[in-house]
Design an enzyme around this catalytic site. Sequence first.
Site, mmCIF file in Angstrom:
data_model
loop_
_atom_site.group_PDB
_atom_site.id
_atom_site.type_symbol
_atom_site.label_atom_id
_atom_site.label_comp_id
_atom_site.label_asym_id
_atom_site.label_seq_id
_atom_site.Cartn_x
_atom_site.Cartn_y
_atom_site.Cartn_z
ATOM 1 N N THR A 154 0.806 -1.226 0.000
ATOM 2 C CA THR A 154 0.000 0.000 0.000
ATOM 3 C C THR A 154 0.837 1.274 0.000
ATOM 4 O O THR A 154 0.488 2.257 -0.654
ATOM 5 C CB THR A 154 -0.902 0.000 1.257
ATOM 6 N N ASP A 209 2.295 -7.385 -4.044
ATOM 7 C CA ASP A 209 1.467 -7.380 -2.853
ATOM 8 C C ASP A 209 2.135 -8.373 -1.898
ATOM 9 O O ASP A 209 2.581 -9.438 -2.328
ATOM 10 C CB ASP A 209 0.055 -7.868 -3.197
ATOM 11 N N SER A 210 2.199 -8.040 -0.626
ATOM 12 C CA SER A 210 3.003 -8.902 0.255
ATOM 13 C C SER A 210 2.380 -10.269 0.449
ATOM 14 O O SER A 210 3.055 -11.194 0.885
ATOM 15 C CB SER A 210 3.273 -8.218 1.594
ATOM 16 N N SER A 211 1.093 -10.425 0.121
ATOM 17 C CA SER A 211 0.529 -11.775 0.249
ATOM 18 C C SER A 211 1.119 -12.711 -0.800
ATOM 19 O O SER A 211 0.971 -13.928 -0.704
ATOM 20 C CB SER A 211 -0.997 -11.755 0.205
ATOM 21 N N THR A 268 2.034 -4.653 4.423
ATOM 22 C CA THR A 268 1.984 -4.980 5.849
ATOM 23 C C THR A 268 1.575 -6.434 6.116
ATOM 24 O O THR A 268 1.919 -6.989 7.156
ATOM 25 C CB THR A 268 0.993 -4.051 6.586
ATOM 26 N N ASP A 269 0.836 -7.019 5.161
ATOM 27 C CA ASP A 269 0.220 -8.323 5.458
ATOM 28 C C ASP A 269 1.224 -9.405 5.857
ATOM 29 O O ASP A 269 0.977 -10.154 6.794
ATOM 30 C CB ASP A 269 -0.605 -8.807 4.255
ATOM 31 N N GLN A 292 -1.299 -20.223 20.631
ATOM 32 C CA GLN A 292 -2.233 -19.397 19.848
ATOM 33 C C GLN A 292 -2.438 -18.030 20.508
ATOM 34 O O GLN A 292 -2.954 -17.108 19.887
ATOM 35 C CB GLN A 292 -3.594 -20.093 19.758
ATOM 36 N N CYS A 293 -2.064 -17.938 21.781
ATOM 37 C CA CYS A 293 -2.195 -16.638 22.471
ATOM 38 C C CYS A 293 -1.210 -15.648 21.850
ATOM 39 O O CYS A 293 -0.128 -16.040 21.421
ATOM 40 C CB CYS A 293 -1.872 -16.780 23.946
HETATM 41 N N1 ASP Z 1 -2.184 -6.093 0.765
HETATM 42 C C1 ASP Z 1 -1.160 -5.141 1.095
HETATM 43 C C2 ASP Z 1 0.151 -5.886 1.223
HETATM 44 O O1 ASP Z 1 0.438 -6.455 2.241
HETATM 45 C C3 ASP Z 1 -1.519 -4.424 2.357
HETATM 46 C C4 ASP Z 1 -0.514 -3.400 2.790
HETATM 47 O O2 ASP Z 1 0.403 -3.019 2.105
HETATM 48 O O3 ASP Z 1 -0.662 -2.914 3.889
HETATM 49 O O4 ASP Z 1 0.877 -5.881 0.281
#
Ligand code: ASP
Length: 353
Positions: free
Chosen positions: A18, A62-64, A94-95, A282-283
């Site tokens: 993002t 995209d980080s995913s 961020t993901d 999991q906590c």
């Molecule tokens: N889907 C985005 C990513 O992780 C979200 C982000 O950048 O915050 O690439």
Amino acid sequence: MNALQEKVSILLIYTGGTIGMIENSETGVLESFNFEHLKDNMPELKKLGYLIDSIQFDPPMDSSEMGPESWKKLVRIISENYQRYDGFVVLHGTDTMAFTASALSFMLENLSKPVIFTGSQLPIGMLRTDGKENLITAIEIAAAKENGMPIVPEVCIFFENNLLRGNRTRKINADNFNAFRSYNYPALAHAGIYIKYDTTQIYHPVLRKPLKSHYLLDRNIAILKLFPGLSQQVLESILNIPGLKGVVMETFGSGNAPCYEWLLNMLRDAVSRGIVIVNVSQCIAGSVEMHRYETGHKLLEAGVISGYDSTTESAVTKLMFLFGHGLSREEVIEHMSCSLIGEITIPENVLHK
Ligand code: ASP
């Protein structure tokens, strides 16, 4: 030496996410930012007075969609430019930022310069963006020195005022600017009016050795999250994945699982086939203590090892890293049971056994 050479130098690596979006002033549409024009679009950077160069993943990701291949690409960029720059700032979605930061903490052995990850929840081109502050402070942290030495020679994540150790961090919020936490290790710095570093918590290599970059990762790792009602079939199929070498098992509370005979037998069987099963909680905070309850103790007897206070992100990437280097099951267990780069805290009673 001319004035330019004396300047602190920072390499900005834009992988995607993002943060790298900006509003096209003619059309109003959000587009991927061209980092070659970074300084024109962010005049604030000139005020920092550093030499800032940038490299951009083409195309930005995209980080995913990031994983071992993109982690290796990042390691290559950092090691090829290691001598030329004082610090590195990685702009990342961020993901999965916590996975990439964890992986890099293992892959960049003997790191003695800052590698600071940051990103944003709103694109840098939007008025209310958190991206500009995150980026500017991340650069300042990457450039910070004391007595000529970098203050933070670690892989970290800087986000919304907090500098966190990369392999201790997880993303905890999909909406808020304050999206990351490190529950089991204190923040390394807080950015308010001043950036206040907690130098007692920052990792410093004991011996100054040259950077050793690692590129070997084994993907034959699975995450198994326990839940009430988990069926035998599901467990059986996960533990019998062909080629499986390691499992990060997310258990309840301080490392507990139901004591069903079928479950313990399946775990025992997987262990006897050489699979390393690491118990993490999991906590979101706290540590696994398998001695505490019978339900945890049974896992220990079945051959499951403790992941202590590890994040899942760190345990997964550490297993990939260790198996990637062809270590035996015993060697992997030995390395999983100690801290390589500050990723886990081993309790005193275990340390002094
Ligand atoms: N889907 C985005 C990513 O992780 C979200 C982000 O950048 O915050 O690439």
